[in-house]
Design an enzyme around this catalytic site. Structure first.
Site, PDB file in Angstrom:
ATOM      1  N   ARG A   5      -1.285  14.763  12.491  1.00 51.93           N
ATOM      2  CA  ARG A   5       0.019  14.459  11.914  1.00 51.93           C
ATOM      3  C   ARG A   5       0.489  15.667  11.095  1.00 51.93           C
ATOM      4  NH1 ARG A   5      -1.272   8.648   9.431  1.00 51.93           N
ATOM      5  NH2 ARG A   5       0.760   8.847   8.471  1.00 51.93           N
ATOM      6  N   PRO A   6       1.638  16.243  11.456  1.00 44.10           N
ATOM      7  CA  PRO A   6       2.055  17.494  10.812  1.00 44.10           C
ATOM      8  C   PRO A   6       2.571  17.300   9.384  1.00 44.10           C
ATOM      9  CG  PRO A   6       3.732  16.767  12.370  1.00 44.10           C
ATOM     10  CD  PRO A   6       2.593  15.785  12.474  1.00 44.10           C
ATOM     11  N   ILE A  47       8.571   6.713  16.786  1.00 45.00           N
ATOM     12  CA  ILE A  47       8.223   7.487  15.581  1.00 45.00           C
ATOM     13  C   ILE A  47       7.003   8.366  15.827  1.00 45.00           C
ATOM     14  CG2 ILE A  47       7.608   7.342  13.117  1.00 45.00           C
ATOM     15  CD1 ILE A  47      10.407   6.255  13.680  1.00 45.00           C
ATOM     16  N   LYS A  52       0.832  -1.210   0.000  1.00 47.01           N
ATOM     17  CA  LYS A  52       0.000   0.000   0.000  1.00 47.01           C
ATOM     18  C   LYS A  52       0.866   1.260   0.000  1.00 47.01           C
ATOM     19  CE  LYS A  52      -1.598   1.619   4.011  1.00 47.01           C
ATOM     20  NZ  LYS A  52      -1.427   3.016   4.436  1.00 47.01           N
ATOM     21  N   ASN A  53       1.838   1.327   0.894  1.00 45.51           N
ATOM     22  CA  ASN A  53       2.599   2.573   1.051  1.00 45.51           C
ATOM     23  C   ASN A  53       3.610   2.813  -0.073  1.00 45.51           C
ATOM     24  OD1 ASN A  53       1.083   3.247   3.235  1.00 45.51           O
ATOM     25  ND2 ASN A  53       2.597   2.586   4.766  1.00 45.51           N
ATOM     26  N   ASP A 102       4.958   0.491  11.960  1.00 35.77           N
ATOM     27  CA  ASP A 102       3.716  -0.096  11.452  1.00 35.77           C
ATOM     28  C   ASP A 102       3.555  -1.569  11.855  1.00 35.77           C
ATOM     29  OD1 ASP A 102       3.188   2.343  10.378  1.00 35.77           O
ATOM     30  OD2 ASP A 102       3.576   1.795   8.296  1.00 35.77           O
ATOM     31  N   ARG A 127      -8.342  -0.402   4.909  1.00 35.16           N
ATOM     32  CA  ARG A 127      -7.458   0.574   4.273  1.00 35.16           C
ATOM     33  C   ARG A 127      -6.185  -0.073   3.760  1.00 35.16           C
ATOM     34  NH1 ARG A 127      -7.693   6.180   7.309  1.00 35.16           N
ATOM     35  NH2 ARG A 127      -6.362   6.574   5.526  1.00 35.16           N
ATOM     36  N   ARG A 187      -3.861  10.040   4.224  1.00 38.91           N
ATOM     37  CA  ARG A 187      -2.662  10.847   4.432  1.00 38.91           C
ATOM     38  C   ARG A 187      -1.903  11.068   3.113  1.00 38.91           C
ATOM     39  NH1 ARG A 187       0.232  14.102   8.042  1.00 38.91           N
ATOM     40  NH2 ARG A 187       2.437  13.650   7.928  1.00 38.91           N
ATOM     41  N   ASP A 226       4.655  20.010   8.233  1.00 44.33           N
ATOM     42  CA  ASP A 226       5.543  21.174   8.171  1.00 44.33           C
ATOM     43  C   ASP A 226       6.839  20.894   7.406  1.00 44.33           C
ATOM     44  OD1 ASP A 226       5.881  19.466  10.461  1.00 44.33           O
ATOM     45  OD2 ASP A 226       7.363  20.865  11.230  1.00 44.33           O
ATOM     46  N   CYS A 234      -4.732   7.746   9.451  1.00 48.75           N
ATOM     47  CA  CYS A 234      -4.829   7.289  10.840  1.00 48.75           C
ATOM     48  C   CYS A 234      -4.365   8.394  11.771  1.00 48.75           C
ATOM     49  CB  CYS A 234      -3.967   6.048  11.054  1.00 48.75           C
ATOM     50  SG  CYS A 234      -4.569   4.611  10.160  1.00 48.75           S
TER      51      CYS A 234
HETATM   52  C1  EPZ Z   1       4.285   6.975   6.524  1.00 53.58           C
HETATM   53  O1  EPZ Z   1       3.583   8.032   7.146  1.00 53.58           O
HETATM   54  C2  EPZ Z   1       3.314   5.816   6.448  1.00 53.58           C
HETATM   55  N1  EPZ Z   1       2.148   6.235   5.684  1.00 53.58           N
HETATM   56  C3  EPZ Z   1       2.902   5.390   7.864  1.00 53.58           C
HETATM   57  O2  EPZ Z   1       2.136   4.195   7.727  1.00 53.58           O
HETATM   58  C4  EPZ Z   1       4.148   5.064   8.680  1.00 53.58           C
HETATM   59  O3  EPZ Z   1       3.773   4.835  10.027  1.00 53.58           O
HETATM   60  C5  EPZ Z   1       5.144   6.217   8.643  1.00 53.58           C
HETATM   61  O4  EPZ Z   1       5.439   6.580   7.264  1.00 53.58           O
HETATM   62  C6  EPZ Z   1       6.476   5.896   9.314  1.00 53.58           C
HETATM   63  O5  EPZ Z   1       7.051   4.776   8.698  1.00 53.58           O
HETATM   64  C7  EPZ Z   1       2.199   6.222   4.358  1.00 53.58           C
HETATM   65  O6  EPZ Z   1       3.202   5.872   3.734  1.00 53.58           O
HETATM   66  C8  EPZ Z   1       0.955   6.623   3.629  1.00 53.58           C
HETATM   67  P1  EPZ Z   1       6.566  10.266   8.420  1.00 53.58           P
HETATM   68  P2  EPZ Z   1       4.162   9.523   7.098  1.00 53.58           P
HETATM   69  O7  EPZ Z   1       6.461  11.545   7.687  1.00 53.58           O
HETATM   70  O8  EPZ Z   1       4.861   9.709   5.800  1.00 53.58           O
HETATM   71  C9  EPZ Z   1       7.105  13.572  11.933  1.00 53.58           C
HETATM   72  C10 EPZ Z   1       0.279   2.810   7.968  1.00 53.58           C
HETATM   73  O9  EPZ Z   1      -0.176   2.229   8.982  1.00 53.58           O
HETATM   74  N2  EPZ Z   1       6.808  14.570  10.895  1.00 53.58           N
HETATM   75  O10 EPZ Z   1       7.711   9.358   8.135  1.00 53.58           O
HETATM   76  O11 EPZ Z   1       3.072  10.436   7.452  1.00 53.58           O
HETATM   77  C11 EPZ Z   1       5.840  12.770  12.274  1.00 53.58           C
HETATM   78  O12 EPZ Z   1       5.040  13.442  13.224  1.00 53.58           O
HETATM   79  C12 EPZ Z   1       0.735   4.242   8.067  1.00 53.58           C
HETATM   80  O13 EPZ Z   1       0.364   2.279   6.844  1.00 53.58           O
HETATM   81  C13 EPZ Z   1       6.818  15.916  11.225  1.00 53.58           C
HETATM   82  O14 EPZ Z   1       7.078  16.289  12.374  1.00 53.58           O
HETATM   83  O15 EPZ Z   1       5.219   9.431   8.270  1.00 53.58           O
HETATM   84  C14 EPZ Z   1       6.425  11.479  12.788  1.00 53.58           C
HETATM   85  O16 EPZ Z   1       6.792  11.642  14.136  1.00 53.58           O
HETATM   86  C15 EPZ Z   1       0.439   4.848   9.385  1.00 53.58           C
HETATM   87  N3  EPZ Z   1       6.535  16.821  10.257  1.00 53.58           N
HETATM   88  C16 EPZ Z   1       7.695  11.317  11.964  1.00 53.58           C
HETATM   89  O17 EPZ Z   1       8.008  12.610  11.426  1.00 53.58           O
HETATM   90  C17 EPZ Z   1       6.256  16.440   8.973  1.00 53.58           C
HETATM   91  O18 EPZ Z   1       6.023  17.327   8.115  1.00 53.58           O
HETATM   92  C18 EPZ Z   1       7.633  10.310  10.821  1.00 53.58           C
HETATM   93  O19 EPZ Z   1       6.538  10.623   9.978  1.00 53.58           O
HETATM   94  C19 EPZ Z   1       6.246  15.075   8.646  1.00 53.58           C
HETATM   95  C20 EPZ Z   1       6.525  14.145   9.620  1.00 53.58           C
END
Ligand code: EPZ
Length: 433
Positions: free
Chosen positions: A123-124, A329, A22-23, A307, A399, A93, A126, A117
């Site tokens: 979820r930011p 994370i 999926k991802n 995950d 999902r 997302r 920024d 989710c």
């Molecule tokens: C991806 O989410 C996956 N989703 C998530 O899987 C997965 O948990 C995550 O990566 C970590 O591996 C998809 O691929 C659609 P990140 P993503 O940006 O990209 C912080 C599932 O169950 N952060 O790597 O949103 C954030 O808060 C889903 O399939 C900021 O602070 O995750 C987190 O602590 C759930 N600002 C960390 O970084 C930002 O702008 C990692 O988030 C972006 C992220």
């Protein structure tokens, strides 16, 4: 309003094929909107997040054709920026990837707030918006969502991420592919789905180097061309079935996997007493169902994936000896523990650490899927429990798990889905004239 019903206590045995990831599929599908030629994608999982993505792309002008249940053709020739449907955008997302696509192709983006989710706080995004600003876009966040423009087009830049964010790495790659010059991402995410996206884009004529390392360089090209591409297998889906058989006991072979992607999961299961035999594109999991406790700390790839944390949480309830999970994370990914507590187990939690005393028995109960992977944890708990477990909100599980019921039944599980009609649904009777 459907529910899943599981009668626990069955050992799992047999062979199932793992679906596409999926991802990886979601960013690749959005990436098709950068391309004016058709792309044919194979091994696309039949999950609701993919359905939502296809709906968003079609509503934004792409031609979407299903050639088979897992093969999709996308033609982005008529894709238009700023036209995505807010309701669909706000349910996943990955819709945030529209920002990179729209800015990269048209120098303009407007999208509603992406959903997905919820792990406690919102979820930011920024890192994403800051990266687009470094690339010359003016970004605005309002009550309606995100707006950005770069009237002269984006420009090359060097972006060092504070955290190796998957989503920000994807979005910058998407924005940079058609941007003149060389864009560099430092502290980039190294997950297999990042490499898959880069491989897909490179097959379309992009020039991306270093995907899978912490520095990615994207040399902009003026246009992309169509291609055929096969999405990689879903390591999280595979890991979920590995946990299920680890807990129930039995012998299960998973085909269509890349064992290298599963290393951290295999290593943790081995530590807990499970045997895993690796082939080239398959693995066999052999378990007595008697597990040892373990300490799990989530990390970016190649560390232990966040995950998979909830699915291991279900196992640590029944394993012998203390288990600990440190979630590094996400700030709040333990909502599932409140549900599993309804099944008669006690887990202590403080902040992002949870302690599992181990050796407990799960009792079938009525529980909710709190999110996608939390829902998967409830399924595993139901398979291990005495009696019947009813899981509400299975739409979260839909999902990301392609044919969960069919695959678990193939392995011998008792699992069913029950449609529950909302009590408030009015029954309209036409008045006689
Ligand atoms: C991806 O989410 C996956 N989703 C998530 O899987 C997965 O948990 C995550 O990566 C970590 O591996 C998809 O691929 C659609 P990140 P993503 O940006 O990209 C912080 C599932 O169950 N952060 O790597 O949103 C954030 O808060 C889903 O399939 C900021 O602070 O995750 C987190 O602590 C759930 N600002 C960390 O970084 C930002 O702008 C990692 O988030 C972006 C992220």
């Amino acid at each position: 309003m459907d529910t899943l019903l599981i009668k626990g206590g069955r050992r799992l045995n047999g062979t199932i094929a793992i679906s596409g990831m999926k991802n990886a599929a979601l960013p690749i599908l959005f990436a098709c909107a950068l391309n004016s030629e058709p792309c044919i994608l194979h091994n696309v999982p039949e999950v609701s997040d993919v359905e939502t993505t296809l709906h968003i792309l079609a509503a934004s002008g792409c031609t979407v054709t299903r050639l088979s249940p897992t093969t999709v053709e996308i033609n982005g020739a008529s894709f238009r920026a700023g036209t995505s449907p807010a309701t669909a955008v706000s349910t996943i997302r990955a819709s945030s990837y529209l920002m990179g696509v729209e800015l990269g192709r048209f120098g303009f983006t407007r999208i509603a707030f992406p959903g997905g989710c919820k792990f406690g706080v919102a979820r930011p995004l920024d890192y994403h918006t800051r990266a687009f600003e470094i690339m010359g876009a003016e970004m605005e966040v309002s009550g309606q969502g995100f707006y950005g423009e770069a009237p002269e087009g984006l420009r090359e830049g060097k972006i060092i991420l504070d955290m190796a964010s998957v989503g920000a790495t994807v979005n910058i790659m998407l924005a940079a592919v058609l941007t003149h010059g060389t864009t560099v991402i430092g502290n980039a995410a190294r997950e297999p789905h990042i490499v898959d996206l880069a491989n897909f884009l490179n097959m379309c004529g992009a020039r991306i180097l270093g995907a899978g390392t912490s520095e990615i360089r994207i040399d902009g090209v003026s246009k992309l061309h169509g291609c055929h591409y096969t999405v990689i297998p879903d390591m999280i889906e595979a890991g979920t079935y590995m946990c299920a058989v680890a807990g129930t006991g039995g012998r299960v072979t998973l085909t269509n996997v890349i064992p290298k992607h599963l290393e951290s999961i295999i290593s943790k299961l081995t530590e807990m007493g499970v045997t895993v035999e690796e082939g080239e594109d398959r693995i066999t999991v052999i378990s007595t169902g008697h597990l040892k406790g373990a300490t799990i700390t989530t990390a970016v790839y190649p560390g232990f994936p966040t995950d998979m944390q909830p699915q291991f949480g279900a196992l640590l309830c029944v394993a012998q000896g203390m288990g600990i999970i440190n979630e590094k994370i996400w700030d709040n990914r333990f909502a599932y523990l409140d549900e599993i507590a309804h099944m008669g187990v006690t887990v202590t939690r403080s902040g992002n650490t949870a302690w599992f005393p181990g050796g407990q028995k799960l009792q079938g109960s009525s529980v909710a899927a709190t999110d996608l992977r939390g829902g998967a944890a409830m399924v595993i708990a139901g398979l291990l429990a005495n009696g019947i477990t009813e899981i509400t909100n299975p739409h979260f599980i839909d999902r990301g798990y392609d044919d969960l019921i069919g695959k678990l039944r193939t392995l011998g599980a008792y699992i069913d889905r029950r449609e529950v009609f909302p009590e408030s649904t009015p029954i309209t009777v036409n008045a006689r004239s």
